[in-house]
Design a protein around this motif. Structure first.
Motif, PDB file in Angstrom:
ATOM      1  N   TYR A 227       0.832  -1.204   0.000  1.00 24.11           N
ATOM      2  CA  TYR A 227       0.000   0.000   0.000  1.00 24.11           C
ATOM      3  C   TYR A 227       0.867   1.256   0.000  1.00 24.11           C
ATOM      4  CZ  TYR A 227      -3.636   3.328   1.335  1.00 24.11           C
ATOM      5  OH  TYR A 227      -4.490   4.405   1.362  1.00 24.11           O
ATOM      6  N   VAL A 228       1.909   1.277   0.815  1.00 26.08           N
ATOM      7  CA  VAL A 228       2.804   2.429   0.862  1.00 26.08           C
ATOM      8  C   VAL A 228       3.492   2.623  -0.493  1.00 26.08           C
ATOM      9  CG1 VAL A 228       4.915   3.351   1.897  1.00 26.08           C
ATOM     10  CG2 VAL A 228       3.147   2.347   3.350  1.00 26.08           C
ATOM     11  N   ASN A 229       3.908   1.535  -1.119  1.00 26.25           N
ATOM     12  CA  ASN A 229       4.522   1.647  -2.437  1.00 26.25           C
ATOM     13  C   ASN A 229       3.555   2.240  -3.452  1.00 26.25           C
ATOM     14  OD1 ASN A 229       7.081   0.706  -1.792  1.00 26.25           O
ATOM     15  ND2 ASN A 229       6.571  -1.430  -2.234  1.00 26.25           N
ATOM     16  N   GLN A 230       2.275   1.886  -3.337  1.00 25.65           N
ATOM     17  CA  GLN A 230       1.266   2.449  -4.229  1.00 25.65           C
ATOM     18  C   GLN A 230       1.154   3.962  -4.025  1.00 25.65           C
ATOM     19  OE1 GLN A 230      -2.745   1.018  -3.592  1.00 25.65           O
ATOM     20  NE2 GLN A 230      -3.204   1.149  -5.772  1.00 25.65           N
ATOM     21  N   LEU A 231       1.118   4.395  -2.785  1.00 24.99           N
ATOM     22  CA  LEU A 231       1.077   5.825  -2.497  1.00 24.99           C
ATOM     23  C   LEU A 231       2.307   6.536  -3.064  1.00 24.99           C
ATOM     24  CD1 LEU A 231      -0.093   5.824   1.240  1.00 24.99           C
ATOM     25  CD2 LEU A 231      -1.455   6.519  -0.723  1.00 24.99           C
ATOM     26  N   ARG A 232       3.462   5.935  -2.867  1.00 26.49           N
ATOM     27  CA  ARG A 232       4.703   6.562  -3.321  1.00 26.49           C
ATOM     28  C   ARG A 232       4.776   6.641  -4.845  1.00 26.49           C
ATOM     29  NH1 ARG A 232       8.682   3.582   1.141  1.00 26.49           N
ATOM     30  NH2 ARG A 232       8.299   5.111   2.817  1.00 26.49           N
ATOM     31  N   VAL A 233       4.318   5.606  -5.517  1.00 26.57           N
ATOM     32  CA  VAL A 233       4.341   5.631  -6.979  1.00 26.57           C
ATOM     33  C   VAL A 233       3.392   6.694  -7.518  1.00 26.57           C
ATOM     34  CG1 VAL A 233       3.688   4.311  -9.041  1.00 26.57           C
ATOM     35  CG2 VAL A 233       5.180   3.284  -7.315  1.00 26.57           C
ATOM     36  N   GLU A 234       2.233   6.867  -6.883  1.00 25.05           N
ATOM     37  CA  GLU A 234       1.317   7.908  -7.338  1.00 25.05           C
ATOM     38  C   GLU A 234       1.908   9.301  -7.098  1.00 25.05           C
ATOM     39  OE1 GLU A 234      -1.168   7.405  -9.190  1.00 25.05           O
ATOM     40  OE2 GLU A 234      -1.053   5.225  -8.983  1.00 25.05           O
ATOM     41  N   THR A 235       2.626   9.473  -5.995  1.00 23.77           N
ATOM     42  CA  THR A 235       3.321  10.739  -5.776  1.00 23.77           C
ATOM     43  C   THR A 235       4.384  10.948  -6.839  1.00 23.77           C
ATOM     44  OG1 THR A 235       2.918  10.717  -3.397  1.00 23.77           O
ATOM     45  CG2 THR A 235       4.791  12.010  -4.156  1.00 23.77           C
ATOM     46  N   ALA A 236       5.095   9.897  -7.181  1.00 17.24           N
ATOM     47  CA  ALA A 236       6.104   9.991  -8.236  1.00 17.24           C
ATOM     48  C   ALA A 236       5.472  10.372  -9.570  1.00 17.24           C
ATOM     49  CB  ALA A 236       6.850   8.662  -8.361  1.00 17.24           C
ATOM     50  N   CYS A 237       4.310   9.833  -9.869  1.00 17.19           N
ATOM     51  CA  CYS A 237       3.623  10.177 -11.121  1.00 17.19           C
ATOM     52  C   CYS A 237       3.333  11.679 -11.175  1.00 17.19           C
ATOM     53  CB  CYS A 237       2.326   9.395 -11.249  1.00 17.19           C
ATOM     54  SG  CYS A 237       2.555   7.637 -11.592  1.00 17.19           S
ATOM     55  N   ARG A 238       2.892  12.222 -10.050  1.00 18.00           N
ATOM     56  CA  ARG A 238       2.601  13.659 -10.011  1.00 18.00           C
ATOM     57  C   ARG A 238       3.873  14.470 -10.243  1.00 18.00           C
ATOM     58  NH1 ARG A 238       3.187  16.961  -5.870  1.00 18.00           N
ATOM     59  NH2 ARG A 238       3.263  15.273  -4.333  1.00 18.00           N
ATOM     60  N   LEU A 239       4.976  14.049  -9.640  1.00 16.75           N
ATOM     61  CA  LEU A 239       6.236  14.769  -9.815  1.00 16.75           C
ATOM     62  C   LEU A 239       6.791  14.606 -11.224  1.00 16.75           C
ATOM     63  CD1 LEU A 239       7.923  13.887  -6.395  1.00 16.75           C
ATOM     64  CD2 LEU A 239       6.918  16.085  -7.060  1.00 16.75           C
ATOM     65  N   LEU A 240       6.631  13.446 -11.791  1.00 22.16           N
ATOM     66  CA  LEU A 240       7.133  13.206 -13.141  1.00 22.16           C
ATOM     67  C   LEU A 240       6.412  14.062 -14.175  1.00 22.16           C
ATOM     68  CD1 LEU A 240       7.501   9.321 -13.027  1.00 22.16           C
ATOM     69  CD2 LEU A 240       9.377  10.945 -13.311  1.00 22.16           C
ATOM     70  N   THR A 241       5.128  14.244 -13.991  1.00 22.17           N
ATOM     71  CA  THR A 241       4.351  15.000 -14.980  1.00 22.17           C
ATOM     72  C   THR A 241       4.287  16.485 -14.663  1.00 22.17           C
ATOM     73  OG1 THR A 241       2.289  14.498 -13.790  1.00 22.17           O
ATOM     74  CG2 THR A 241       2.929  13.015 -15.569  1.00 22.17           C
ATOM     75  N   GLY A 242       4.548  16.865 -13.411  1.00 23.54           N
ATOM     76  CA  GLY A 242       4.386  18.259 -13.031  1.00 23.54           C
ATOM     77  C   GLY A 242       5.667  19.016 -12.789  1.00 23.54           C
ATOM     78  N   THR A 243       6.821  18.318 -12.842  1.00 25.79           N
ATOM     79  CA  THR A 243       8.103  18.973 -12.613  1.00 25.79           C
ATOM     80  C   THR A 243       9.123  18.456 -13.628  1.00 25.79           C
ATOM     81  OG1 THR A 243       9.156  17.355 -11.135  1.00 25.79           O
ATOM     82  CG2 THR A 243       7.564  18.888 -10.139  1.00 25.79           C
ATOM     83  N   THR A 244      10.283  19.097 -13.640  1.00 23.57           N
ATOM     84  CA  THR A 244      11.397  18.643 -14.478  1.00 23.57           C
ATOM     85  C   THR A 244      12.501  18.039 -13.624  1.00 23.57           C
ATOM     86  OG1 THR A 244      12.408  20.844 -14.390  1.00 23.57           O
ATOM     87  CG2 THR A 244      10.922  20.390 -16.235  1.00 23.57           C
TER      88      THR A 244
END
Length: 287
Positions: A227-244
């Motif tokens: 579950y924690v890995n799922q949360l972390r991957v979704e946070t990573a998705c936001r950073l990947l698409t919203g930052t450089t």
């Protein structure tokens, strides 16, 4: 804290509720209610929590969530623009007792049954349904009722709908179970980017680590680590698409202390490498 029980108000002259939710941000507000809920995202992006599942949502996404299935949508404030969604809430008998038992509505009844067990997502919503729901809040009660029925009928015959939660999730767990899961999920919403220790999480709900591990897996259909890995991957998705930010920084800011572990977990959940996900989902500037 447990998921807030909501009792949506129904306007006079109708048996359903339809409104536009428009805010600068959607805050974490884990809740459930006796009504079915159709939510169409019309502005912004964010994270959707439904039962055991945590995933990103985008404009055009549509979900049908059944009664007593805990859920929430979160979105951070935007520099420009708002977070917005069209929401329709209704009970199984909003058209009268036994309406969906009629043979001509067998497919719609099956859709409602699926949504009650696991929720149903459409990414994106079928164009005709998107148009129907976008116009719904401005209609009079009779037109809203007909429009909602039309939308449900179309969704019932659309093959793109997929389950949201895993098959092991019970949408209406006992109060004691739900209270504990809620305490943990709310805490992890904010704490998952930092080191997460089993003993500390178990202590939040006054359980031993061993007992908590068994409890969490039974209740959520996955381990705490998953579950924690799922949360972390979704946070990573936001950073990947919203930052450089470089991939190494994205991994660290998402809570992964090891780059190879980040890449492995990301591919398990998204079926793409982080850099390929960024290339596929990040908006491109045009001259």
């Amino acid at each position: 804290m447990k998921p807030r029980y909501e009792q949506p108000g129904v306007p006079d002259g109708t048996t359903l509720t339809c409104f536009i939710r428009r805010q600068e941000a959607f805050d974490f507000a884990w809740h459930h209610h006796r009504e079915y809920e159709l939510t169409l995202i019309t502005e912004g992006t964010g994270t959707r929590y439904v039962g055991t599942t945590v995933e990103r949502y985008r404009v055009g996404d549509l979900v049908l969530i059944g009664p007593d299935l805990p859920h929430t949508f979160t979105a951070a404030p935007y520099a420009t623009g708002m977070a917005a969604a069209v929401v329709a809430q209704f009970r199984h008998d909003f058209l009268g007792p036994g309406f969906f038992d009629l043979p001509q509505f067998r497919a719609t009844a099956a859709l409602l049954t699926r949504s009650a067990a696991r929720g149903v997502r459409y990414t994106p919503a079928p164009p005709a349904v998107h148009a129907l729901l976008a116009d719904l809040p401005a209609l009079d009660p009779a037109a809203q009722t007909l429009g909602l029925l039309d939308a449900l009928h179309r969704l019932a015959h659309d093959a793109t709908g997929t389950p949201i939660t895993g098959p092991g999730y019970a949408p209406t767990p006992g109060t004691a179970i739900r209270d504990r899961i809620d305490t943990v999920c709310r805490h992890l919403e904010h704490a998952h980017t930092h080191p997460v220790h089993l003993a500390e999480i178990a202590a939040l709900v006054h359980m031993s680590p061993t007992s908590f591990s068994r409890f969490f897996r039974r209740a959520m259909g996955r381990t705490l680590t998953e579950y924690v890995n799922q949360l972390r991957v979704e946070t990573a998705c936001r950073l990947l698409t919203g930052t450089t930010q470089p991939i190494t920084e994205v991994a660290a800011r998402s809570g992964f202390r090891n780059l190879s572990n980040f890449n492995r977990r990301f591919r398990e959940l998204k079926r793409l490498r982080p850099r390929d996900y960024r290339a596929a989902h990040r908006p491109h500037d045009h001259d």
